[in-house]
Every structure is written in structure tokens, then in C-alpha cells.
Design an enzyme around this catalytic site. Structure first.
Site, mmCIF file in Angstrom:
data_model
loop_
_atom_site.group_PDB
_atom_site.id
_atom_site.type_symbol
_atom_site.label_atom_id
_atom_site.label_comp_id
_atom_site.label_asym_id
_atom_site.label_seq_id
_atom_site.Cartn_x
_atom_site.Cartn_y
_atom_site.Cartn_z
ATOM 1 N N GLU A 1 46.845 46.046 68.015
ATOM 2 C CA GLU A 1 48.230 46.383 68.305
ATOM 3 C C GLU A 1 49.157 45.159 68.197
ATOM 4 O O GLU A 1 48.900 44.123 68.822
ATOM 5 C CB GLU A 1 48.318 46.999 69.714
ATOM 6 C CG GLU A 1 49.719 47.353 70.178
ATOM 7 C CD GLU A 1 50.433 48.333 69.268
ATOM 8 O OE1 GLU A 1 49.825 49.339 68.868
ATOM 9 O OE2 GLU A 1 51.613 48.082 68.944
ATOM 10 N N THR B 1 52.248 52.345 64.511
ATOM 11 C CA THR B 1 50.780 52.401 64.458
ATOM 12 C C THR B 1 50.304 53.537 63.558
ATOM 13 O O THR B 1 49.372 53.363 62.753
ATOM 14 C CB THR B 1 50.182 52.645 65.857
ATOM 15 O OG1 THR B 1 50.786 51.760 66.765
ATOM 16 C CG2 THR B 1 48.685 52.425 65.853
ATOM 17 N N HIS C 1 51.135 45.725 73.542
ATOM 18 C CA HIS C 1 52.241 46.572 73.092
ATOM 19 C C HIS C 1 53.490 46.187 73.863
ATOM 20 O O HIS C 1 53.416 45.896 75.053
ATOM 21 C CB HIS C 1 51.890 48.049 73.344
ATOM 22 C CG HIS C 1 52.810 49.006 72.653
ATOM 23 N ND1 HIS C 1 54.126 49.180 73.020
ATOM 24 C CD2 HIS C 1 52.614 49.827 71.595
ATOM 25 C CE1 HIS C 1 54.686 50.071 72.226
ATOM 26 N NE2 HIS C 1 53.786 50.469 71.341
ATOM 27 N N ASP D 1 48.417 46.005 63.189
ATOM 28 C CA ASP D 1 49.005 47.265 62.716
ATOM 29 C C ASP D 1 50.434 47.105 62.210
ATOM 30 O O ASP D 1 50.837 47.733 61.236
ATOM 31 C CB ASP D 1 48.884 48.380 63.771
ATOM 32 C CG ASP D 1 49.621 48.099 65.072
ATOM 33 O OD1 ASP D 1 50.081 46.957 65.274
ATOM 34 O OD2 ASP D 1 49.736 49.031 65.896
ATOM 35 N N HIS D 2 51.224 46.241 62.858
ATOM 36 C CA HIS D 2 52.624 46.036 62.457
ATOM 37 C C HIS D 2 53.163 44.865 63.258
ATOM 38 O O HIS D 2 52.447 44.328 64.099
ATOM 39 C CB HIS D 2 53.475 47.293 62.715
ATOM 40 C CG HIS D 2 53.274 47.871 64.095
ATOM 41 N ND1 HIS D 2 53.794 47.289 65.225
ATOM 42 C CD2 HIS D 2 52.556 48.934 64.518
ATOM 43 C CE1 HIS D 2 53.433 47.984 66.280
ATOM 44 N NE2 HIS D 2 52.664 48.989 65.888
HETATM 45 C C1 GP9 Z 1 50.235 54.705 70.892
HETATM 46 C C2 GP9 Z 1 49.955 53.440 70.206
HETATM 47 C C3 GP9 Z 1 51.169 52.584 70.105
HETATM 48 O O1 GP9 Z 1 49.206 55.618 70.854
HETATM 49 O O2 GP9 Z 1 49.372 53.687 68.998
HETATM 50 O O3 GP9 Z 1 52.044 53.080 69.198
HETATM 51 P P1 GP9 Z 1 53.183 52.229 68.490
HETATM 52 O O4 GP9 Z 1 54.378 52.288 69.380
HETATM 53 O O5 GP9 Z 1 52.694 50.832 68.303
HETATM 54 O O6 GP9 Z 1 53.378 52.927 67.206
HETATM 55 MN MN MN Z 2 51.258 49.797 67.248
#
Ligand code: GP9
Ligand code: MN
Length: 620
Positions: A253, A295, A410, A469-470
Site C-alpha cells: 500500500e 489500489t 494508507h 500499488d500507487h
Molecule cells: C482498501 C485498500 C485501500 O481495500 O485497498 O484502497 P486505496 O484507497 O489505496 O485505493
Molecule cells: Mn492503495
């Protein structure tokens, strides 16, 4: 002659004026809209006006009894839309789209993030509504004497239309083909204004629904030719090197590449990863290519080797499409496929989308023991997540393809005192300061996970792939980031910051750092080739990252791209070597490729074209 409802009509001018000025102030204070010259500033200033005149002008034809109500309600609704954009922008650095608004099932989970994004002073965003309300309540004098004659009403509406055309004309001269090339919402808002932008977005939404209905297989031919022509064969020595091995995919994340081998307060931010990459293939020029779906977009890209959409999350908007994703391919090769993520199963519509992608099992919230003690921020802490996940892994059939999606790192990057392994960074920006703590915690969680894999005997027969992921730190935090990186964040640097780590660990291989330029879109062919599965017949836009024949390129979802020689972003071409601006023509050949790929990928998704793939084309 004075009109009957003159007091109410005077409100029209008042409401238009207040919202106009407010919108401009919001543009300047709450959004980071890049203005390059005076014309652009003028466009930005006038762009809310025509819409506001039109929408409030409608009140001329409304029964005088209801007119005041209409004006106040409209003003409130428009203010709410504007404010919703402000809040969304604070985190996502982007404007709302219709599909994002319908992702309400995600909203309820946002909890702590939303409270971090909203403050009591935000009531200021509604000051004009309060003022209007006050004037109605107490019938203040000045608004009473601004009545419009019928002729003036018509002139008002005509003026609003004239303003629309004037605005569009100016915008078109500043930015040709504005409405046909809409990769970048900022450019749209800058030129046609936030309100027209929303109307345009609604139009796009209806268009995309119609597109599927109208699509047929014949559209695929051109795309297929393009994909075939760009197919890159695998590197022979690595093809099938991990045949029948388990695949452990870890979506980290919000991890950006700049934390790797970097220090905060003289301490490593990712000590475990820094060590792990010594025994792995580490790609340090690997980019995320996500859009509004964050994500879920990264999952989509990795599993399909297709681009996500420029607006909305494809997990929501096109979950019923036909796909040919990694889990489906691997199912056909005897693999068991699972995704593990300790969040509500409906978040990002995963429960529905995973079926379309072909996952056998989704271990979600209800599969984990989650308590107040083992949770922080968005939910289950990563260390607990991995510990419980290993227990699930022990029971699944082998070989498996398992994706782990972490959560602790996150936004807003909350962490309990006892889980802090480093001290926060010391800028004025709390988000950036805390980011390093949660990245460090995630690093610790990864260490635990790898150790557990070793202890249950899964380490030696699995390839382990970790990727960010980003981005975690958006451009809204440039100031603190400049402090951390000790360099100015130009659009060039900003684009480079979209790099996320990619680490591929193959048992028995030493590995090394690879600087080939690529992105998440390249993972599907890379993984399948390692497993000895050909991808020649796949509808994919990525290519095997290990292959020496591949072209070094990463195309980002907003149309930016990076090659060995050039980096293109915000309509400007830079030299990749020096970071200096160069003639735009130098970027043009790649720009064509980037546009073609994004366009083809969109066509596949909007038209649900893979439902026709592999079928004989109809000839009519
Ligand atoms: C939520 C997690 C976070 O299930 O994947 O999502 P994001 O806000 O990073 O897209
Ligand atoms: Mn994410």
C-alpha cells in the site's frame, strides 16, 4: 416598469456573483491549477460565470412564489458539489467524476481519512449561502432594488450563452481538441470550469454506457494487429524458470520507490527490503499506472495487462466485462488462485470483480480475527494480517497464485506508539512526517511474513513479487517532499516520483538491480513467462520486463510517459537525462504510441471487446 418578483430576481445577480467569486477563490486556494499565462488566468476567472448565469437565470421562468427557494437550493447544491471536489482533491489531487460518486460503498469505509480531510473552518466554503439566507430572512434593503424587466431577463440569458461561446473559443485557442483528448481533468477544469466539467463528465458517462451496447467484434481487428506487432518474446533463460512454483504477489500500500535505500533521521526506512533486494531482481524504474481507482486500478493493471480508465474505477464501472486475467489463465494451468485482503469484501467492488477475473477465493474481512487491539487506521495491522494469512495459505491447494494487499501504510498513515520503529520526519506536514513511520512498519511486517513463509516451508517453492500499488504522497505535499528530497519538485521530478518498487524474488537465483523502464502493465507477461506460459495470443499492452528486446517505456494513465531519452508530462517534453525541457517534437513519436495504447485499452473496456476475442469475426 418594476417586475413583481423583483426582489427575488435581484437575488439572481447576487447568487451568481457570490458563487462566481467564490468558485474563483476556491480555484486559487483549494486546487493546484497550473496557470502558464494571462489568457489562462482570464479563462479560469470567467469560466464559472456562464454556467452560473444559466442555472440561476432559469429562475426567471419559475413561479415567483418558489423563486427564492430555487435560488437558495441551487446555490447550496452547487456549493456542496464544489466542496465535495475540494475534499476529494485534498487527498486525491483530482476532481470528482460520476463513477467515483457512485462508489458509495467505499465512502462508509473511509472513516478516519475523511475526518482528517475535513475541518470546521470548511464552513467558510458556504459563506455565500449563509449570506443569501440572511438576506432572505431579514430582507436587507440593497437587494430589493435590482429588478429585471422581461427584456433584461432575455439579455441576461443571451449574455450567458455569449459567455459560454466566448469561454469555449478562448479555451479552444489555448488548448486545441480540448474535449476530445481528456486525459487530464485539471486541464478541463481550467478551461471550461468545474461546473461545465461535471456536465461533460455526465455526458461521457452516458456515452460509455452506449458504447458497450453498440460495440461489435470488428473493432478488435485493429487492436489485435497492434498488440501482435508489439509482442516481445520472453528471455529464453528465464522462460519457465519458476514453472509450477507458487506465486506470492504482495501489493504494498502506497509505497513509492523513493523510500528504498533512503533514510529518515539517519535510520533506514526499509531495512528489510533493502536487504531483500540484494537477493532479488529489483526494478528501480518501475511506475504505477493507476487512475482514480487507486489500489483496485493497480490490481486491474497487474492481472490484465490493460490500462485502467481515465475516470472512475474500472472495478466498479466494468465489473461485468469479459476478461482474460492472470487467475483465469492460471486456473487453466492447474493453479489455485486467491486474493487476501482484510477489508470489507465489497470495497472497490472486489467481491464482484474478482469473479470476473477468475479468483477461486477471496479471503476478506470476515476471514480474519480483527479486534480493536490488532487494528489501526484502515483496519487490521499488516503484521497481524500476514500472520493470519499464512495460516490460510497453509490450507490452500498447491500450486497457488496468491495476492496479498496490505493496508497499514494508507493515508492518513496512523500508527500506535508501540509499532513505531523510526522517528517521524520533521517538516510542517503531518502526512509526510507520519508516512515514513507506516512505511517502516510495513517493512517490518514484510520481514515477519517472509520468516513465516520460511517456517511453514513455503518460501523455497514460491516466487515472491512485491510492488507498490500507487503513490502515497500526492503533489499537495510537495513542500515537505522538497525538504525530504532536498530538491525542487518540478513536473519532471513529480512524474519520476510515480516510481514504485518492484521486487521479484526467484528461489535459487541471486538477482540484481534492473533499470529497464516499465510499469504495472508489464507484470502479467513477466509473471506468466517465468511460469513458462506463453502470452503471444494474449490481448496485452505490457511486455516481459526481463526481455532484452523490449522497448523501455512506461505510459501513465494521465498520458504522461517516460522513456530512456524523454519524459513527457503536462504537455511538456523533458530530457530524461538532464530533466531539462526540450522541443516537444522530440516526444511526438512516443506520444502517438501512448495515445494509441490508452485509446485501444479504453476501447476494449468500454466496448467489453474481450467477449468477442477468440471468436470468428462477424463479416457484416
Ligand atoms: C482498501 C485498500 C485501500 O481495500 O485497498 O484502497 P486505496 O484507497 O489505496 O485505493
Ligand atoms: Mn492503495
Amino acid at each position: 416598469m418594476k417586475m413583481k418578483g423583483s426582489m427575488n430576481i435581484s437575488f439572481v445577480t447576487m447568487a451568481v456573483f457570490l458563487l462566481w467569486i467564490k468558485t474563483y477563490i476556491v480555484y486559487k486556494t483549494s486546487f493546484d491549477i497550473n496557470i502558464e499565462n494571462y489568457t489562462q488566468e482570464i479563462i479560469l476567472f470567467i469560466n464559472p460565470l456562464s454556467f452560473l448565469m444559466l442555472i440561476f437565470g432559469i429562475s426567471f421562468w419559475i413561479n415567483p412564489k418558489n423563486r427564492t427557494g430555487y435560488i437558495v437550493a441551487t446555490s447550496l447544491i452547487i456549493s456542496l458539489i464544489l466542496y465535495a471536489n475540494v475534499v476529494y482533491y485534498r487527498f486525491f489531487n483530482d476532481f470528482l467524476t460520476v463513477p467515483v460518486l457512485f462508489q458509495t460503498s467505499n465512502m462508509s469505509d473511509l472513516g478516519s481519512s475523511v475526518t482528517e480531510l475535513i475541518t470546521i473552518t470548511d464552513l467558510l466554503y458556504f459563506s455565500d449561502c449563509f449570506l443569501l439566507f440572511y438576506l432572505i430572512k431579514f430582507r436587507a434593503r440593497p437587494v430589493n432594488n435590482l429588478g429585471f424587466t422581461t427584456l433584461q431577463q432575455r439579455a441576461f440569458m443571451l449574455l450567458s450563452l455569449a459567455m459560454t461561446f466566448f469561454n469555449l473559443g478562448l479555451a479552444e485557442s489555448e488548448r486545441p481538441q480540448l474535449l476530445t483528448r481528456t486525459f487530464d481533468r485539471e486541464i478541463l477544469v481550467k478551461n471550461i470550469g468545474t461546473y461545465h466539467y461535471h456536465i461533460y463528465d455526465i455526458f461521457l458517462q452516458s456515452k460509455s454506457s452506449a458504447q458497450r451496447a453498440l460495440a461489435d467484434g470488428s473493432k478488435l481487428a485493429d487492436i489485435e494487429n497492434y498488440v501482435r506487432a508489439n509482442y516481445i518474446p520472453p528471455k529464453k533463460e528465464l522462460f519457465g524458470i519458476a514453472q509450477n512454483k507458487n506465486v506470492i504477489l504482495i501489493s504494498m500500500e502506497s509505497v513509492q520507490n523513493f523510500v528504498i535505500n533512503a533514510k529518515v533521521n539517519d535510520e533506514e526506512i526499509t531495512p528489510f527490503l533493502n536487504e531483500f533486494i540484494e537477493d532479488s531482481f529489483y526494478f528501480d524504474h518501475f511506475y504505477h499506472q493507476t487512475g482514480q481507482g487507486k489500489t483496485s486500478d493497480s490490481e486491474f493493471i497487474v492481472d490484465n495487462s490493460l490500462y485502467p480508465l481515465s475516470r472512475g474505477a474500472v472495478f466498479f464501472t466494468h465489473s461485468a466485462n469479459e476478461y482474460h486475467a492472470i487467475p483465469e489463465v492460471l486456473d487453466n494451468h492447474g493453479y489455485y488462485t486467491a486474493s487476501l485482503h482484510a477489508n470489507n469484501k465489497s470495497f472497490w467492488n472486489r467481491d464482484i470483480m474478482y469473479k470476473s477475473l477468475g479468483y477461486d477465493r477471496f479471503f476478506s474481512y470476515s476471514d480474519y480475527e480483527i479486534s480493536k487491539e490488532n487494528s489501526v487506521g484502515w483496519g487490521l495491522k499488516d503484521i497481524d494480517f500476514f500472520q493470519q494469512s499464512v495460516q490460510h495459505l497453509k490450507d490452500v491447494p498447491k500450486p497457488f497464485y496468491a495476492k496479498f494487499i496490505t493496508l497499514t501504510n494508507h493515508f492518513p498513515f496512523e500508527l500506535d506508539e508501540q509499532d513505531r520503529y523510526v522517528k517521524p520526519f520533521t517538516s510542517n506536514d503531518k502526512t509526510v512526517n507520519q508516512y515514513f513511520l507506516t512505511v517502516r512498519y510495513l517493512d517490518e511486517a514484510l520481514k515477519t511474513f517472509i520468516n513465516e513463509l520460511k517456517s511453514v516451508g513455503l518460501y523455497e517453492n514460491s516466487i515472491i513479487i512485491l510492488y507498490g500499488d500507487h503513490y502515497g504522497i500526492s503533489e499537495n505535499h510537495n513542500k515537505a517532499m522538497e525538504e525530504f528530497l532536498a530538491e525542487d519538485i518540478t513536473p519532471y521530478v513529480s512524474t519520476q516520483l510515480q516510481r514504485v518498487p518492484l521486487i521479484v524474488h526467484i528461489p535459487g537465483m541471486k538477482g540484481h538491480t534492473l533499470s529497464s523502464i516499465g510499469g504495472q502493465i508489464d507484470l502479467k507477461p513477466t509473471i506468466l513467462h517465468l511460469l513458462g506460459i506463453e502470452t503471444k495470443a494474449d490481448m496485452q499492452f505490457g511486455s516481459d520486463l526481463f526481455s532484452q528486446e523490449r522497448m523501455d517505456i512506461a505510459v501513465l494513465r494521465d498520458g504522461s510517459f517516460i522513456t530512456k531519452d524523454y519524459l513527457f508530462t503536462r504537455n511538456t517534453c523533458y530530457s530524461s537525462k538532464t530533466g531539462e525541457q526540450v522541443e516537444k517534437a522530440l516526444c511526438n513519436p512516443y506520444l502517438e504510441k501512448a495515445k494509441t495504447e490508452l485509446g485501444y485499452s479504453d476501447q476494449i473496456i468500454y466496448g467489453d471487446l474481450l467477449r468477442f476475442y477468440g471468436q470468428p469475426l462477424r463479416t457484416n
